[in-house]
Design an enzyme around this catalytic site. Structure first.
Site, short mmCIF file in Angstrom:
data_model
loop_
_atom_site.label_atom_id
_atom_site.label_comp_id
_atom_site.label_asym_id
_atom_site.label_seq_id
_atom_site.Cartn_x
_atom_site.Cartn_y
_atom_site.Cartn_z
N ASP A 98 7.47 -3.37 1.48
CA ASP A 98 7.82 -2.46 2.57
C ASP A 98 7.05 -1.16 2.57
O ASP A 98 7.45 -0.19 3.20
CB ASP A 98 9.32 -2.15 2.48
CG ASP A 98 9.69 -1.63 1.09
OD1 ASP A 98 8.78 -1.20 0.36
OD2 ASP A 98 10.89 -1.66 0.75
N GLU A 120 8.21 -11.06 -0.11
CA GLU A 120 9.45 -10.26 -0.07
C GLU A 120 9.81 -9.89 1.38
O GLU A 120 9.93 -8.72 1.76
CB GLU A 120 9.36 -8.99 -0.93
CG GLU A 120 10.70 -8.34 -1.21
CD GLU A 120 10.59 -6.99 -1.91
OE1 GLU A 120 10.25 -6.00 -1.26
OE2 GLU A 120 10.81 -6.95 -3.13
N GLU A 134 10.61 2.76 4.80
CA GLU A 134 10.47 1.35 4.42
C GLU A 134 11.22 0.38 5.34
O GLU A 134 10.74 -0.73 5.61
CB GLU A 134 10.94 1.15 2.97
CG GLU A 134 10.03 1.79 1.92
CD GLU A 134 10.32 3.26 1.70
OE1 GLU A 134 11.21 3.83 2.36
OE2 GLU A 134 9.63 3.87 0.84
N HIS A 211 12.60 8.69 -6.57
CA HIS A 211 11.39 9.07 -5.83
C HIS A 211 11.53 8.99 -4.31
O HIS A 211 10.67 9.46 -3.59
CB HIS A 211 10.22 8.16 -6.24
CG HIS A 211 10.36 6.74 -5.77
ND1 HIS A 211 10.05 6.35 -4.49
CD2 HIS A 211 10.79 5.62 -6.38
CE1 HIS A 211 10.27 5.05 -4.36
NE2 HIS A 211 10.73 4.58 -5.49
N ARG A 213 11.75 9.15 -0.39
CA ARG A 213 11.51 10.25 0.53
C ARG A 213 12.80 10.86 1.07
O ARG A 213 12.92 12.08 1.22
CB ARG A 213 10.69 9.75 1.73
CG ARG A 213 9.23 9.96 1.56
CD ARG A 213 8.41 9.14 2.52
NE ARG A 213 7.12 8.94 1.88
CZ ARG A 213 6.05 9.66 2.12
NH1 ARG A 213 6.07 10.60 3.02
NH2 ARG A 213 4.93 9.43 1.45
N HIS A 244 8.10 10.16 -11.43
CA HIS A 244 7.16 9.70 -10.42
C HIS A 244 6.07 10.75 -10.28
O HIS A 244 6.31 11.94 -10.49
CB HIS A 244 7.93 9.53 -9.10
CG HIS A 244 7.21 8.73 -8.07
ND1 HIS A 244 6.21 9.25 -7.29
CD2 HIS A 244 7.34 7.44 -7.69
CE1 HIS A 244 5.76 8.32 -6.47
NE2 HIS A 244 6.43 7.21 -6.69
C1 UD1 Z 1 5.42 4.93 -2.03
C2 UD1 Z 1 5.99 4.05 -0.92
C3 UD1 Z 1 7.41 3.65 -1.24
C4 UD1 Z 1 7.51 3.02 -2.64
C5 UD1 Z 1 6.88 3.96 -3.65
C6 UD1 Z 1 6.86 3.32 -5.01
C7 UD1 Z 1 5.31 4.42 1.40
C8 UD1 Z 1 5.45 5.26 2.60
N1 UD1 Z 1 6.01 4.81 0.32
O1 UD1 Z 1 6.17 6.13 -2.04
O2 UD1 Z 1 7.85 2.69 -0.30
O3 UD1 Z 1 8.87 2.83 -2.95
O4 UD1 Z 1 5.53 4.24 -3.26
O5 UD1 Z 1 6.57 4.24 -6.02
O6 UD1 Z 1 4.59 3.45 1.41
N2 UD1 Z 1 0.98 10.26 -6.44
C9 UD1 Z 1 0.04 10.47 -7.44
N3 UD1 Z 1 -0.39 9.38 -8.18
C10 UD1 Z 1 0.10 8.13 -7.98
C11 UD1 Z 1 1.06 7.93 -6.98
C12 UD1 Z 1 1.50 9.00 -6.21
O7 UD1 Z 1 -0.40 11.58 -7.66
O8 UD1 Z 1 -0.32 7.21 -8.69
C13 UD1 Z 1 1.46 11.43 -5.65
C14 UD1 Z 1 0.45 11.94 -4.62
O9 UD1 Z 1 0.57 13.33 -4.55
C15 UD1 Z 1 0.95 11.32 -3.31
C16 UD1 Z 1 2.44 11.33 -3.53
O10 UD1 Z 1 2.63 11.04 -4.91
O11 UD1 Z 1 0.56 12.06 -2.17
C17 UD1 Z 1 3.24 10.37 -2.70
O12 UD1 Z 1 2.72 9.05 -2.71
P1 UD1 Z 1 3.10 8.05 -1.48
O13 UD1 Z 1 2.49 6.72 -1.73
O14 UD1 Z 1 2.81 8.73 -0.20
O15 UD1 Z 1 4.67 7.97 -1.54
P2 UD1 Z 1 5.64 7.48 -2.65
O16 UD1 Z 1 6.78 8.43 -2.58
O17 UD1 Z 1 4.95 7.22 -3.91
N1 UDP Z 2 8.40 1.12 -13.10
C1 UDP Z 2 7.39 1.31 -14.06
N2 UDP Z 2 7.33 2.53 -14.70
C2 UDP Z 2 8.19 3.53 -14.44
C3 UDP Z 2 9.19 3.33 -13.44
C4 UDP Z 2 9.26 2.11 -12.79
O1 UDP Z 2 6.60 0.41 -14.32
O2 UDP Z 2 8.09 4.60 -15.06
C5 UDP Z 2 8.44 -0.19 -12.39
C6 UDP Z 2 9.81 -0.84 -12.28
O3 UDP Z 2 10.04 -1.69 -13.38
C7 UDP Z 2 9.71 -1.60 -10.98
C8 UDP Z 2 8.76 -0.78 -10.16
O4 UDP Z 2 8.08 0.08 -11.05
O5 UDP Z 2 9.11 -2.87 -11.15
C9 UDP Z 2 9.52 0.01 -9.14
O6 UDP Z 2 8.67 0.90 -8.54
P1 UDP Z 2 9.16 2.14 -7.71
O7 UDP Z 2 10.52 2.55 -8.15
O8 UDP Z 2 8.07 3.14 -7.77
O9 UDP Z 2 9.18 1.55 -6.23
P2 UDP Z 2 10.26 0.76 -5.36
O10 UDP Z 2 10.64 -0.46 -6.09
O11 UDP Z 2 11.40 1.72 -5.12
O12 UDP Z 2 9.53 0.48 -4.08
#
Ligand code: UD1
Ligand code: UDP
Length: 372
Positions: A98, A120, A134, A211, A213, A244
């Site tokens: 998603d 999924e 999502e 994490h 939004r 996160h």
């Molecule tokens: C994204 C997904 C969410 C998923 C989550 C899993 C969207 C809109 N959101 O949310 O569905 O549940 O990932 O974790 O697709 N950042 C880093 N390094 C990283 C990752 C993120 O620095 O490796 C920081 C950056 O500043 C970035 C911010 O996190 O701008 C947000 O990342 P983003 O992918 O926009 O949203 P998530 O909240 O991670």
């Molecule tokens: N996870 C990980 N390291 C962490 C936290 C979560 O590897 O520090 C794994 C967790 O086991 C799961 C996935 O990340 O498989 C979930 O990711 P996240 O919570 O970022 O996204 P969501 O599932 O909410 O989309």
């Protein structure tokens, strides 16, 4: 006969975890030629997972910027995938779940009139802004997809209600369960001192992730304050919160919890240590989607820091409970589980409502029967 050209698209940590079993199984099968395109919506958190599964992307669009907006992710990923699809012209495009990467992958495949497989498929809350964005990413992906790989029967029913043809939906189980069972079998020894402390702790332990939004700001403050309350109430409680990478998440967590002596704040854990931390934890608090699927497999009670869930199977089976984000509510529910052995025992039983660990094999055979 030429192999089927598959393009698997991943952008975030959960995309990579749940797509990895599919990529690995297709890679080993001469009927397929699989290419992986990383959008780079995440950076460190994506790279950790790709490294663990030894997946080297054929291309990396490197779209991530700090504080990126949804519109920025959407436009950058769409432009990047447009070029990749033009270059490789795969027979089928796959994406999971998603995230914005996933929805845009479906859209890009549609613009190129290439069949799209949604791993999924069919999860729904039917609440437009929960989870945000999502829920809408999933709903917009569904009418584009040609292959709907639903993890559960409930997900299949959701798709049928949306007039998705029954012959395009398969209940495969969730590939995330394939991944988590594989990782849980690997030997593990904590290296990092903070993790060593968590795994050596003989008292009660709490594992937290947050994490989403819709939880940014005040709700996340409520979550953090409730954890502080719990640590103050129970002197043997040790809490681990792998933060996160999102700076909006870290600002709140570090401010409220940074100085507590029994609070361990770390970088995001690699997937293997995280899975073992789930197994070691007494209780898990999370707003994650994937963690809601994984924790029941280990019989861990889980309090979901949200008001809705697209994964109700764990709630129905009694191992998960929705507690929202209000400080007092989280504190009361968690305290009850940490202090009342009967209440704990009622929630702590292992179930696997989301899959049996063979989802990727089923997806491989469905693709082969339809495309070879
Ligand atoms: C994204 C997904 C969410 C998923 C989550 C899993 C969207 C809109 N959101 O949310 O569905 O549940 O990932 O974790 O697709 N950042 C880093 N390094 C990283 C990752 C993120 O620095 O490796 C920081 C950056 O500043 C970035 C911010 O996190 O701008 C947000 O990342 P983003 O992918 O926009 O949203 P998530 O909240 O991670
Ligand atoms: N996870 C990980 N390291 C962490 C936290 C979560 O590897 O520090 C794994 C967790 O086991 C799961 C996935 O990340 O498989 C979930 O990711 P996240 O919570 O970022 O996204 P969501 O599932 O909410 O989309």
């Amino acid at each position: 006969m030429n192999p089927i050209q598959v393009m698997a698209i991943v952008g975030t940590r959960p995309d990579a975890i749940k797509m990895a079993p599919v990529v690995l199984i297709l890679r080993d099968d001469p009927r397929f030629r699989v290419r992986v395109i990383a959008t780079g919506q995440h950076r460190e958190m994506l790279d950790q997972v790709l490294k663990l599964f030894q997946i080297v992307p054929d291309e990396d669009l490197q779209v991530m910027t700090p504080y990126q907006t949804l519109a920025q992710i959407t436009t950058r990923v769409l432009e990047g995938l447009d070029k990749a699809l033009q270059r490789y012209r795969p027979d089928v495009v796959l994406a999971q779940g998603d995230t914005t990467t996933t929805f845009v992958a479906a859209l890009a495949a549609f613009y190129h009139q290439i069949p799209f497989g949604h791993v999924e498929a069919g999860l729904r809350t039917y609440d437009k802004y929960h989870p945000f964005p999502e829920e809408i990413n999933r709903r917009l992906t569904a009418p584009i997809a040609d292959f709907h790989f639903a993890p559960t029967e409930r997900a299949r029913q959701n798709l049928l209600r949306e007039a998705i043809p029954a012959e395009c939906i398969w209940v495969t189980g969730n590939t995330g369960i394939d991944a988590v069972l594989w990782v849980a079998q690997q030997p593990f020894e904590p290296q990092d001192p903070a993790l060593k402390r968590f795994f050596a702790h003989t008292g009660r332990t709490l594992l937290i992730t947050t994490h989403r939004r819709e939880n940014w700001g005040e709700p996340m403050e409520g979550i953090a304050l409730s954890i502080r309350d719990l640590l103050d109430a129970l002197p043997d409680l040790l809490a681990l919160l792998p933060m996160h990478r999102n700076p909006r998440v870290r600002e709140v967590i570090q401010r409220v919890l940074g100085d507590h002596p029994r609070m361990i704040l770390t970088e995001p854990l690699d997937y293997a240590p995280f899975v073992h931390a789930m197994r070691h934890a007494t209780l898990i608090l999370t707003d994650s989607g994937g963690v809601q699927e994984e924790a029941p497999a280990f019989g861990k009670p889980i309090l979901v820091l949200r008001t809705t869930t697209e994964r109700p199977e764990g709630v129905e089976a009694g191992t998960a409970k929705l507690v929202g984000t209000e400080r007092a509510c989280i504190r009361e529910e968690a305290l009850r589980l940490l202090t009342d052995a009967d209440a704990y025992a009622r929630m702590a039983h292992a179930i696997n409502p989301y899959g049996d660990g063979h989802a990727a094999e089923r997806i491989r055979e469905i693709l082969a029967s339809r495309l070879v």
